[in-house]
Design a protein around this motif. Structure first.
Motif, mmCIF file in Angstrom:
data_model
loop_
_atom_site.group_PDB
_atom_site.id
_atom_site.type_symbol
_atom_site.label_atom_id
_atom_site.label_comp_id
_atom_site.label_asym_id
_atom_site.label_seq_id
_atom_site.Cartn_x
_atom_site.Cartn_y
_atom_site.Cartn_z
ATOM 1 N N LEU A 1 0.831 -1.202 0.000
ATOM 2 C CA LEU A 1 0.000 0.000 0.000
ATOM 3 C C LEU A 1 0.865 1.251 0.000
ATOM 4 C CD1 LEU A 1 -2.886 1.240 0.257
ATOM 5 C CD2 LEU A 1 -2.547 1.161 2.736
ATOM 6 N N PHE A 2 1.952 1.213 0.755
ATOM 7 C CA PHE A 2 2.861 2.352 0.851
ATOM 8 C C PHE A 2 4.037 2.234 -0.112
ATOM 9 C CE2 PHE A 2 1.533 2.972 5.572
ATOM 10 C CZ PHE A 2 0.376 3.601 5.166
ATOM 11 N N ARG A 3 3.819 1.508 -1.207
ATOM 12 C CA ARG A 3 4.795 1.430 -2.302
ATOM 13 C C ARG A 3 6.199 1.057 -1.826
ATOM 14 N NH1 ARG A 3 3.058 3.130 -7.386
ATOM 15 N NH2 ARG A 3 0.789 3.259 -7.345
ATOM 16 N N LYS A 4 6.270 -0.032 -1.089
ATOM 17 C CA LYS A 4 7.546 -0.529 -0.553
ATOM 18 C C LYS A 4 8.230 0.516 0.319
ATOM 19 C CE LYS A 4 8.350 -3.762 -4.340
ATOM 20 N NZ LYS A 4 9.314 -4.256 -5.343
ATOM 21 N N TYR A 5 7.418 1.311 0.993
ATOM 22 C CA TYR A 5 7.904 2.356 1.899
ATOM 23 C C TYR A 5 8.750 3.396 1.162
ATOM 24 C CZ TYR A 5 6.005 0.360 6.193
ATOM 25 O OH TYR A 5 5.146 -0.069 7.172
ATOM 26 N N LEU B 1 8.910 7.032 -0.168
ATOM 27 C CA LEU B 1 8.269 8.321 0.114
ATOM 28 C C LEU B 1 7.902 9.088 -1.150
ATOM 29 C CD1 LEU B 1 9.383 7.576 2.929
ATOM 30 C CD2 LEU B 1 9.884 9.995 3.274
ATOM 31 N N GLN B 2 8.649 8.864 -2.222
ATOM 32 C CA GLN B 2 8.346 9.565 -3.467
ATOM 33 C C GLN B 2 7.105 8.980 -4.140
ATOM 34 O OE1 GLN B 2 10.153 12.303 -4.208
ATOM 35 N NE2 GLN B 2 11.279 11.857 -2.327
ATOM 36 N N GLU B 3 6.953 7.667 -4.052
ATOM 37 C CA GLU B 3 5.856 6.997 -4.738
ATOM 38 C C GLU B 3 4.559 7.018 -3.948
ATOM 39 O OE1 GLU B 3 5.967 5.856 -7.835
ATOM 40 O OE2 GLU B 3 8.019 6.596 -7.965
ATOM 41 N N VAL B 4 4.649 7.021 -2.623
ATOM 42 C CA VAL B 4 3.426 6.904 -1.817
ATOM 43 C C VAL B 4 2.529 8.121 -1.988
ATOM 44 C CG1 VAL B 4 4.291 7.949 0.328
ATOM 45 C CG2 VAL B 4 2.572 6.139 0.432
ATOM 46 N N VAL B 5 3.115 9.275 -2.281
ATOM 47 C CA VAL B 5 2.286 10.476 -2.461
ATOM 48 C C VAL B 5 1.598 10.486 -3.822
ATOM 49 C CG1 VAL B 5 3.657 11.871 -0.874
ATOM 50 C CG2 VAL B 5 4.249 11.823 -3.300
ATOM 51 N N LYS B 6 2.016 9.591 -4.721
ATOM 52 C CA LYS B 6 1.399 9.513 -6.044
ATOM 53 C C LYS B 6 0.229 8.533 -6.074
ATOM 54 C CE LYS B 6 5.913 10.221 -8.263
ATOM 55 N NZ LYS B 6 6.900 9.616 -9.191
ATOM 56 N N THR B 7 0.122 7.699 -5.039
ATOM 57 C CA THR B 7 -0.897 6.657 -5.019
ATOM 58 C C THR B 7 -2.290 7.257 -5.044
ATOM 59 O OG1 THR B 7 0.602 5.349 -3.669
ATOM 60 C CG2 THR B 7 -1.662 4.581 -3.811
ATOM 61 N N THR B 8 -3.162 6.688 -5.874
ATOM 62 C CA THR B 8 -4.547 7.148 -5.940
ATOM 63 C C THR B 8 -5.474 6.149 -5.279
ATOM 64 O OG1 THR B 8 -4.995 6.053 -8.057
ATOM 65 C CG2 THR B 8 -4.046 8.269 -8.138
ATOM 66 N N GLU C 1 -1.585 -5.619 -6.247
ATOM 67 C CA GLU C 1 -0.823 -6.406 -7.205
ATOM 68 C C GLU C 1 0.154 -7.323 -6.484
ATOM 69 O OE1 GLU C 1 -1.188 -6.446 -10.467
ATOM 70 O OE2 GLU C 1 -2.872 -5.052 -10.269
ATOM 71 N N PRO C 2 0.441 -8.530 -7.021
ATOM 72 C CA PRO C 2 1.380 -9.433 -6.359
ATOM 73 C C PRO C 2 2.733 -8.775 -6.173
ATOM 74 C CG PRO C 2 0.204 -10.560 -8.132
ATOM 75 C CD PRO C 2 -0.134 -9.091 -8.245
ATOM 76 N N VAL C 3 3.366 -9.075 -5.038
ATOM 77 C CA VAL C 3 4.656 -8.491 -4.706
ATOM 78 C C VAL C 3 5.700 -9.607 -4.712
ATOM 79 C CG1 VAL C 3 5.954 -7.209 -3.006
ATOM 80 C CG2 VAL C 3 3.506 -6.834 -3.256
ATOM 81 N N PRO C 4 6.861 -9.417 -5.316
ATOM 82 C CA PRO C 4 7.891 -10.449 -5.298
ATOM 83 C C PRO C 4 8.289 -10.794 -3.868
ATOM 84 C CG PRO C 4 8.458 -8.702 -6.848
ATOM 85 C CD PRO C 4 7.273 -8.233 -6.045
ATOM 86 N N ALA C 5 8.744 -11.998 -3.648
ATOM 87 C CA ALA C 5 9.146 -12.426 -2.312
ATOM 88 C C ALA C 5 10.425 -11.756 -1.878
ATOM 89 C CB ALA C 5 9.329 -13.951 -2.272
ATOM 90 N N THR C 6 11.205 -11.242 -2.816
ATOM 91 C CA THR C 6 12.482 -10.619 -2.478
ATOM 92 C C THR C 6 12.557 -9.240 -3.083
ATOM 93 O OG1 THR C 6 13.537 -11.597 -4.400
ATOM 94 C CG2 THR C 6 13.662 -12.819 -2.338
ATOM 95 N N ASP C 7 13.373 -8.401 -2.441
ATOM 96 C CA ASP C 7 13.563 -7.045 -2.897
ATOM 97 C C ASP C 7 14.562 -7.022 -4.032
ATOM 98 O OD1 ASP C 7 13.562 -4.169 -0.700
ATOM 99 O OD2 ASP C 7 12.648 -4.525 -2.634
ATOM 100 N N THR C 8 14.432 -6.001 -4.859
ATOM 101 C CA THR C 8 15.394 -5.870 -5.957
ATOM 102 C C THR C 8 16.051 -4.513 -5.897
ATOM 103 O OG1 THR C 8 13.625 -5.097 -7.399
ATOM 104 C CG2 THR C 8 14.175 -7.445 -7.463
#
Length: 294
Positions: free
Chosen positions: A251-255, A257-264, A287-294
């Motif tokens: 929900l918070f776009r992988k935490y 800060l730049q992306e979370v303010v764009k969420t609608t 949307e499905p989230v990968p099990a690991t970070d990239t």
């Protein structure tokens, strides 16, 4: 624009970034610290300045204005007078305790330390719950859509740290995960992993080991890569492993800060979870989230 106004702006900027100067060459990230791991886009010095500004703003809201210790000096002095006749061992112990207390009183709530990786800033916290504070910040940004930073990208709480070796991590995680996953507590989860300047930890093995530990704490804990209640964040830098368990990771776009303010609202109609650990989080449809970070 007058020269006086320009000077005022320069002074404001200098004050804003003042503490950032201590970022280089300061104390390093080490086992036992709690804090906030922050990634940025090249400009670490400005990132530190933004971090201090943001964390102090929300830290004051959650915990009240910070007051550096200057109390108890008279009380400690009176104790010294009463205990002049103490033997050497007791007097030495008392002096050590007083030094420790004085040091703790004068530590700042937030202090930048060397992270050990490029484009990564670590802010050590004192008397703060990193997980609660960061979630509160992201929840506010998500709700208000107000952009408050320029160079900060992701802001991840670090609730616990241990040595970045397989056996150390497994032993530490057995206790660390209990508040979220030990019966009767339970929840679906995913694990995201990132390692920097470390080549002796295997990503797949770490994820497997941690998933087994969570399952052993309560068989009802299940992996869910689509709508997890909890996300276990593993961030390894050199020989330090940083751990946290967070909510609303997608929900918070992988935490970020730049992306979370764009969420609608159309993208994510669900509401953020409550800040308290013991309150159930609403299952999100995302949307499905990968099990690991990239």
């Amino acid at each position: 624009m007058s020269s006086e106004v320009q000077k005022g702006k320069k002074r404001g900027k200098a004050q804003y970034l003042g503490n950032a100067k201590r970022h280089k060459g300061g104390k390093q990230l080490e086992v036992g610290m709690q804090g906030i791991l922050i990634t940025c886009n090249m400009n670490e010095r400005k990132c530190v300045g933004e971090a201090y500004s943001l964390l102090n703003e929300y830290g004051d809201l959650l915990y009240g204005a910070e007051k550096l210790g200057e109390k108890d000096d008279m009380a400690s002095g009176s104790e010294e007078e009463e205990e002049d006749d103490d033997d050497v061992e007791v007097a030495l112990k008392k002096e050590v305790d007083q030094i420790r207390t004085s040091t703790e009183k004068n530590l700042c709530r937030f202090q930048s330390v060397e992270s050990g990786a490029n484009n990564v800033v670590f802010i050590r916290t004192l008397n703060v719950e990193p997980e609660k504070l960061v979630h509160h910040i992201l929840k506010d940004l998500f709700t208000t859509k107000k952009k408050k930073t320029r160079v900060i990208l992701r802001m991840l709480p670090v609730t616990g740290t241990c040595r970045a070796f397989p056996e150390d991590l497994k032993k530490y995680a057995e206790t660390f995960f209990e508040p979220w996953f030990k019966a009767p507590n339970k929840g679906t989860f995913q694990i995201v992993y990132k390692a920097r300047n470390n080549n002796h930890m295997n990503r797949d093995e770490v994820i497997k080991d941690l998933a087994e530990i969570v399952g052993s704490l309560n068989p009802e804990n299940k992996v869910d890569l689509s709508n997890p209640v909890f996300t276990i964040v593993v961030e390894i830098i050199k020989i330090v492993c940083c751990l946290s368990v967070v909510k609303d990771y997608t929900l918070f776009r992988k935490y970020n800060l730049q992306e979370v303010v764009k969420t609608t609202k159309e993208e994510f109609p669900q509401q953020p979870a409550n800040d308290d650990k013991d309150k159930a989080q609403e299952q999100s449809k995302e949307e499905p989230v990968p099990a690991t970070d990239t």
